[in-house]
Design an enzyme around this catalytic site. Structure first.
Site, PDB file in Angstrom:
ATOM      1  N   ALA A  62       7.873  36.964 -31.716  1.00  0.00           N
ATOM      2  CA  ALA A  62       7.356  38.328 -31.710  1.00  0.00           C
ATOM      3  C   ALA A  62       7.901  39.041 -30.474  1.00  0.00           C
ATOM      4  CB  ALA A  62       5.833  38.293 -31.660  1.00  0.00           C
ATOM      5  N   GLY A 101       7.175  33.391 -33.441  1.00  0.00           N
ATOM      6  CA  GLY A 101       7.263  34.080 -34.719  1.00  0.00           C
ATOM      7  C   GLY A 101       8.581  33.804 -35.438  1.00  0.00           C
ATOM      8  N   GLU A 104       8.003  30.740 -37.216  1.00  0.00           N
ATOM      9  CA  GLU A 104       7.002  30.997 -38.270  1.00  0.00           C
ATOM     10  C   GLU A 104       7.649  31.642 -39.498  1.00  0.00           C
ATOM     11  OE1 GLU A 104       4.376  32.911 -35.342  1.00  0.00           O
ATOM     12  OE2 GLU A 104       2.779  31.642 -36.156  1.00  0.00           O
ATOM     13  N   GLU A 124       3.918  29.668 -27.925  1.00  0.00           N
ATOM     14  CA  GLU A 124       2.852  30.653 -27.665  1.00  0.00           C
ATOM     15  C   GLU A 124       1.847  30.175 -26.626  1.00  0.00           C
ATOM     16  OE1 GLU A 124       4.090  29.898 -30.597  1.00  0.00           O
ATOM     17  OE2 GLU A 124       4.305  31.673 -31.868  1.00  0.00           O
TER      18      GLU A 124
HETATM   19  C1  3H9 Z   1       4.976  34.997 -30.693  1.00  0.00           C
HETATM   20  O1  3H9 Z   1       5.986  34.813 -31.292  1.00  0.00           O
HETATM   21  C2  3H9 Z   1       3.633  35.238 -31.347  1.00  0.00           C
HETATM   22  C3  3H9 Z   1       3.603  34.929 -32.778  1.00  0.00           C
HETATM   23  O2  3H9 Z   1       3.201  33.621 -33.004  1.00  0.00           O
HETATM   24  C4  3H9 Z   1       2.597  35.757 -33.502  1.00  0.00           C
HETATM   25  C5  3H9 Z   1       2.760  37.226 -33.497  1.00  0.00           C
HETATM   26  C6  3H9 Z   1       1.788  37.962 -34.392  1.00  0.00           C
HETATM   27  N1  3H9 Z   1      10.010  39.420 -26.743  1.00  0.00           N
HETATM   28  O3  3H9 Z   1      14.867  34.526 -21.369  1.00  0.00           O
HETATM   29  P1  3H9 Z   1      16.071  35.356 -21.300  1.00  0.00           P
HETATM   30  C7  3H9 Z   1      13.925  39.257 -23.432  1.00  0.00           C
HETATM   31  S1  3H9 Z   1       4.967  35.048 -28.991  1.00  0.00           S
HETATM   32  C8  3H9 Z   1      10.534  40.391 -26.014  1.00  0.00           C
HETATM   33  O4  3H9 Z   1      16.571  35.777 -19.975  1.00  0.00           O
HETATM   34  P2  3H9 Z   1      17.731  33.173 -22.206  1.00  0.00           P
HETATM   35  C9  3H9 Z   1      13.753  38.892 -21.982  1.00  0.00           C
HETATM   36  O5  3H9 Z   1      12.702  39.590 -21.405  1.00  0.00           O
HETATM   37  C10 3H9 Z   1       6.648  34.812 -28.532  1.00  0.00           C
HETATM   38  N2  3H9 Z   1      11.563  40.194 -25.146  1.00  0.00           N
HETATM   39  O6  3H9 Z   1      17.295  34.697 -22.123  1.00  0.00           O
HETATM   40  C11 3H9 Z   1      15.092  39.270 -21.428  1.00  0.00           C
HETATM   41  O7  3H9 Z   1      15.094  40.673 -21.241  1.00  0.00           O
HETATM   42  P3  3H9 Z   1      15.915  41.319 -20.048  1.00  0.00           P
HETATM   43  C12 3H9 Z   1       7.009  33.382 -28.516  1.00  0.00           C
HETATM   44  C13 3H9 Z   1      12.061  38.969 -25.055  1.00  0.00           C
HETATM   45  O8  3H9 Z   1      19.016  33.202 -22.940  1.00  0.00           O
HETATM   46  C14 3H9 Z   1      16.071  38.964 -22.565  1.00  0.00           C
HETATM   47  O9  3H9 Z   1      15.270  38.930 -23.733  1.00  0.00           O
HETATM   48  N3  3H9 Z   1       8.351  33.238 -28.035  1.00  0.00           N
HETATM   49  C15 3H9 Z   1      11.540  37.902 -25.801  1.00  0.00           C
HETATM   50  O10 3H9 Z   1      17.638  32.542 -20.881  1.00  0.00           O
HETATM   51  C16 3H9 Z   1      16.777  37.652 -22.404  1.00  0.00           C
HETATM   52  O11 3H9 Z   1      15.793  36.628 -22.200  1.00  0.00           O
HETATM   53  C17 3H9 Z   1       8.654  32.904 -26.769  1.00  0.00           C
HETATM   54  O12 3H9 Z   1       7.789  32.696 -25.957  1.00  0.00           O
HETATM   55  C18 3H9 Z   1      10.473  38.165 -26.691  1.00  0.00           C
HETATM   56  N4  3H9 Z   1       9.944  37.209 -27.463  1.00  0.00           N
HETATM   57  O13 3H9 Z   1      16.604  32.486 -23.104  1.00  0.00           O
HETATM   58  C19 3H9 Z   1      10.117  32.781 -26.458  1.00  0.00           C
HETATM   59  N5  3H9 Z   1      12.229  36.787 -25.483  1.00  0.00           N
HETATM   60  O14 3H9 Z   1      17.334  40.917 -20.256  1.00  0.00           O
HETATM   61  C20 3H9 Z   1      10.483  33.654 -25.291  1.00  0.00           C
HETATM   62  C21 3H9 Z   1      13.148  37.145 -24.587  1.00  0.00           C
HETATM   63  O15 3H9 Z   1      15.632  42.762 -20.205  1.00  0.00           O
HETATM   64  N6  3H9 Z   1      11.871  33.677 -24.997  1.00  0.00           N
HETATM   65  N7  3H9 Z   1      13.060  38.457 -24.313  1.00  0.00           N
HETATM   66  O16 3H9 Z   1      15.332  40.736 -18.800  1.00  0.00           O
HETATM   67  C22 3H9 Z   1      12.568  32.637 -24.462  1.00  0.00           C
HETATM   68  O17 3H9 Z   1      12.061  31.556 -24.295  1.00  0.00           O
HETATM   69  C23 3H9 Z   1      13.977  32.889 -24.047  1.00  0.00           C
HETATM   70  O18 3H9 Z   1      14.181  34.269 -23.976  1.00  0.00           O
HETATM   71  C24 3H9 Z   1      15.086  32.299 -24.959  1.00  0.00           C
HETATM   72  C25 3H9 Z   1      16.472  32.796 -24.453  1.00  0.00           C
HETATM   73  C26 3H9 Z   1      15.040  30.776 -24.890  1.00  0.00           C
HETATM   74  C27 3H9 Z   1      14.937  32.759 -26.384  1.00  0.00           C
END
Ligand code: 3H9
Length: 694
Positions: A62, A101, A104, A124
């Site tokens: 998400a 998500g 999911e 999450e």
């Molecule tokens: C969820 O899914 C809830 C659902 O179950 C239910 C919903 C109803 N959203 O980490 P990076 C941005 S909760 C918005 O440096 P990497 C991040 O801020 C979600 N923005 O890259 C950054 O922005 P900026 C569960 C996001 O290559 C840019 O993307 N998911 C999100 O080192 C690059 O990120 C997670 O908790 C997001 N979801 O790593 C996963 N994710 O460049 C969260 C990233 O402006 N994400 N951004 O600073 C990660 O773990 C890592 O970003 C990932 C890539 C491994 C994907």
């Protein structure tokens, strides 16, 4: 530009999500998916669908930045239902990370194919949430409730191979991922029947339930005050006990309650603050890092050895330098012993240990640093010694070599001034044990060149650290605020609280240890000596000083703030310490009284927040988020409260200002008075977050 592109190949509609950088499921993607699925269903030339994504990541989940704001339709659970209910089979092509998500969505598809590098997870829990788009219901149906709970409660992803073994994916595509996904979709369409995940129950068994209940009980014990672990347990238990629709409603209710919980807000703040920290105000992308192929570390003590291990682990050859061969031998033996412990524990293989050791080259004499691209000095805190070393490094190293100091307190500008190249000098303040602790304060000197700073930040990330830029001042950010907490804790003792009361308030708040147990563990002699050396900059710690003067150095002498009979690791209350505190208070004419845990926290933390605000005023930290991640990653501040500055916002800045004014009046200590920034933000209903964003 549309966030979902459709292309039809071989009668299969390939829906590609395009939402850089990580294909988060923002509103445009959600509505794009619903429209694209509807169009594919309506198109008689289409017999099946593939859900794919552009870039390195499949879908990071998400869009976290939408949480806490008014929801925009369609919701993610609605999108997921549209996919599961699709009249034609849908196969997910997982090219990279499928998280939250994102996973999911994939779990609702009728088949899943992963690239070998894909990672699948439901993180999450780390954001203070639980999966909210059916993850708690569909993953148990696919892999069993026990394994699903393990994955969701850790939040750690699994790789494609593990996912295949668990049954989360149907196959791994060694070659063309899209072709493999299209082929599976065609097979499903041809077979004419596919199972909806929600209709499955084949993984449920009494053994599986037992595995889940055991893991749930263990997780609950570890969870402390974090509210999302019980919520996750409720949702998975509902999955086992109730029909799909009712159980899904349990998940939804728990998720919705958590999204607005302060702990989830705090963890989102930490998530974005960690990413924001990589941006250095005033330095753009055009500034390129210097190449770092070879490093040298001066000083093979605990700190220097730990730093050398960081380089070795990151694959960077490092020369570890001492003045005397004996010291070098002791240092190398300590490194070897550390690795051996990891091998024994099973966290490192014997081959990896040999490889890492081969990257650490022990050497006597500073000349051995001559060809390094970066030199990190990690000798003891003595300006004279450091000046001598930096003077020599200036002569010995090649032009452009970065000269870094690991000092915790000394003036980095003064160190830089001992060289003819202050632009190449930077502070790299590692935390002990350096090979374990994630925080790295990168100290920007007055003359540190932009490319040196960029290199230091990039290197920090290569070393697996969380680098945060700070300015030059006594103690930088972390230790400068720690000094305020130490003083406040001592003040509380004299005012009437007892060590165990202060420590209990702090551990109940979420720290692993209270300040006095911590001081006993570190050794009261260390702080005592440091305070003597610090002169007028020394922290005021009359109780710790008096204890140390009696030879009570903490755990190592069996007595400090607490008693440690027979080598016990947990301290017991000591009537002698408590009498000593009473005597010190009486000598100062202080009438002691008792304090509630909340009063203790206010007295400990408000002065830290005040110091944090001064740090912002002075530009020593660029953002309040930087301060928060320093405290969460270097000082064990509980992440679910967001760090000291975010916590202050939750308490209310006006409450903090009023409290500080009261403490200053009660004690007559003007240093406790709220600083101008804090007053200004409180008066104008401002916030640190808004100031950060400005
Ligand atoms: C969820 O899914 C809830 C659902 O179950 C239910 C919903 C109803 N959203 O980490 P990076 C941005 S909760 C918005 O440096 P990497 C991040 O801020 C979600 N923005 O890259 C950054 O922005 P900026 C569960 C996001 O290559 C840019 O993307 N998911 C999100 O080192 C690059 O990120 C997670 O908790 C997001 N979801 O790593 C996963 N994710 O460049 C969260 C990233 O402006 N994400 N951004 O600073 C990660 O773990 C890592 O970003 C990932 C890539 C491994 C994907």
């Amino acid at each position: 530009m549309a966030s979902v592109h459709t292309a039809i190949t071989d009668g299969v509609a390939v829906l590609t999500i395009v939402n850089p950088p990580v294909n988060a499921l923002g509103v445009a993607v959600r509505s794009g998916l619903v429209e694209a699925v509807a169009a594919a269903v309506a198109d008689s030339a289409v017999r099946a669908l593939v859900l794919a994504a552009e870039g390195k990541v499949f879908v990071a989940g998400a869009d976290i930045s939408e949480f806490g704001k008014p929801p925009l339709p369609p919701s993610l659970p609605e999108v997921v239902a549209v996919i599961e209910d699709c009249a034609k089979p849908v196969v997910a092509a997982l090219n990279g990370a499928a998280l939250g998500g994102g996973l999911e969505l994939a779990l609702a598809c009728h088949g899943r194919v992963a690239a070998p590098g894909a990672k699948l997870g439901l993180p999450e829990i780390k954001l203070g949430l639980i999966p909210g788009a059916g993850g708690t219901q569909r993953l148990p149906r696919i892999i069993g409730a026990g394994p699903a709970f393990a994955l969701m409660s850790s939040g750690d992803p699994v790789d494609a191979r593990k996912a295949l073994a668990l049954g989360m994916v149907d196959e791994i595509a060694e070659g063309d991922l899209l072709a493999a996904a299209i082929a599976l979709a065609v097979r499903l369409a041809a077979a004419g029947g596919w199972t909806k995940t929600r209709a499955r129950a084949d993984k449920f068994s009494p053994e599986d339930r037992a595995a889940f209940e055991a893991a749930a009980a263990a997780a609950l014990k570890r969870a402390g005050r974090v509210p999302n672990v019980p919520a996750l347990i409720d949702a998975v238990r509902a999955c086992l006990d109730q029909p799909f629709t009712e159980a899904l409603a349990v998940e939804r209710a728990r998720f919705s309650a958590l999204v607005n919980d302060p702990s989830a807000r705090a963890l989102r703040h930490i998530f974005f603050a960690e990413r924001e920290a990589a941006r250095i105000p005033g330095i753009g992308k055009e500034v390129k890092a210097r190449p770092i192929a070879k490093a040298a570390v001066i000083g093979a003590g605990t700190m220097g050895g730990g730093i050398a291990m960081c380089f070795a682990q990151a694959g960077i050859p490092v020369t570890l330098i001492e003045v005397k061969p004996e010291a070098l031998e002791v240092g190398m033996a300590r490194i070897r012993a550390n690795y051996e412990t990891s091998v024994k524990r099973g966290s490192l293989t014997a081959e990896a240990m040999a490889e890492r050791l081969s990257r650490i080259l022990p050497a006597v004499g500073l000349e051995a640093a001559a060809d390094a691209d970066i030199v990190v000095e990690a000798v003891f805190e003595d300006m004279g010694v450091k000046a001598e070393i930096f003077g020599a490094l200036d002569r010995l190293t090649k032009p452009g070599t970065i000269l870094a100091t690991n000092t915790s307190y000394l003036d980095v500008d003064a160190i830089a001034a001992t060289t003819g190249r202050p632009q190449d000098v930077v502070g790299l303040h590692f935390f002990s044990p350096a090979n374990v602790m994630r925080l790295l304060e990168v100290v920007r000197g007055a003359q540190t060149a932009p490319d040196v700073l960029v290199t230091a930040m990039g290197l920090g990330r290569t070393l697996g650290k969380l680098p945060v830029v700070v300015g030059v001042c006594y103690g930088f950010v972390g230790n400068r605020m720690l000094a305020k907490r130490t003083e406040a804790a001592e003040r509380l003792l004299l005012a009437g609280a007892l060590p165990h009361e202060v420590d209990a308030a702090v551990t109940d708040f979420g720290f692993r240890m209270g300040p006095f147990a911590m001081a006993d563990l570190a050794g009261l002699d260390i702080g005592w000596r440091a305070r003597k050396a610090a002169g007028d900059k020394a922290v005021n710690a009359p109780v710790a000083d008096a204890l140390a003067e009696q030879g009570r150095f903490g755990q190592k002498t069996g007595r400090g703030f607490y008693l440690y009979p027979d080598g016990a690791r947990a301290g017991a209350r000591d009537p002698e310490t408590e009498a000593l505190i009473g005597a010190l208070a009486a000598a100062r004419g202080i009438a002691r009284r008792s304090f509630t845990p909340d009063e203790i926290l206010a007295r400990l933390f408000y002065p830290m927040v005040n110091e944090g605000a001064k740090i912002l005023e002075e530009g020593i930290a660029a953002r309040s988020g930087d301060i928060d991640i320093i405290w969460v990653n270097g000082y064990n501040w509980p992440a679910f409260t967001g760090g000291p500055m975010q916590w202050a916002e939750e308490v209310g800045l006006a409450t903090i200002v009023a409290g500080l004014e009261r403490f200053a009046a009660e004690t007559g200590d003007a240093s406790l008075a709220p600083c101008a920034l804090l007053r200004q933000l409180a008066a104008g209903a401002g916030s640190f977050a808004a100031r950060d964003a400005a």
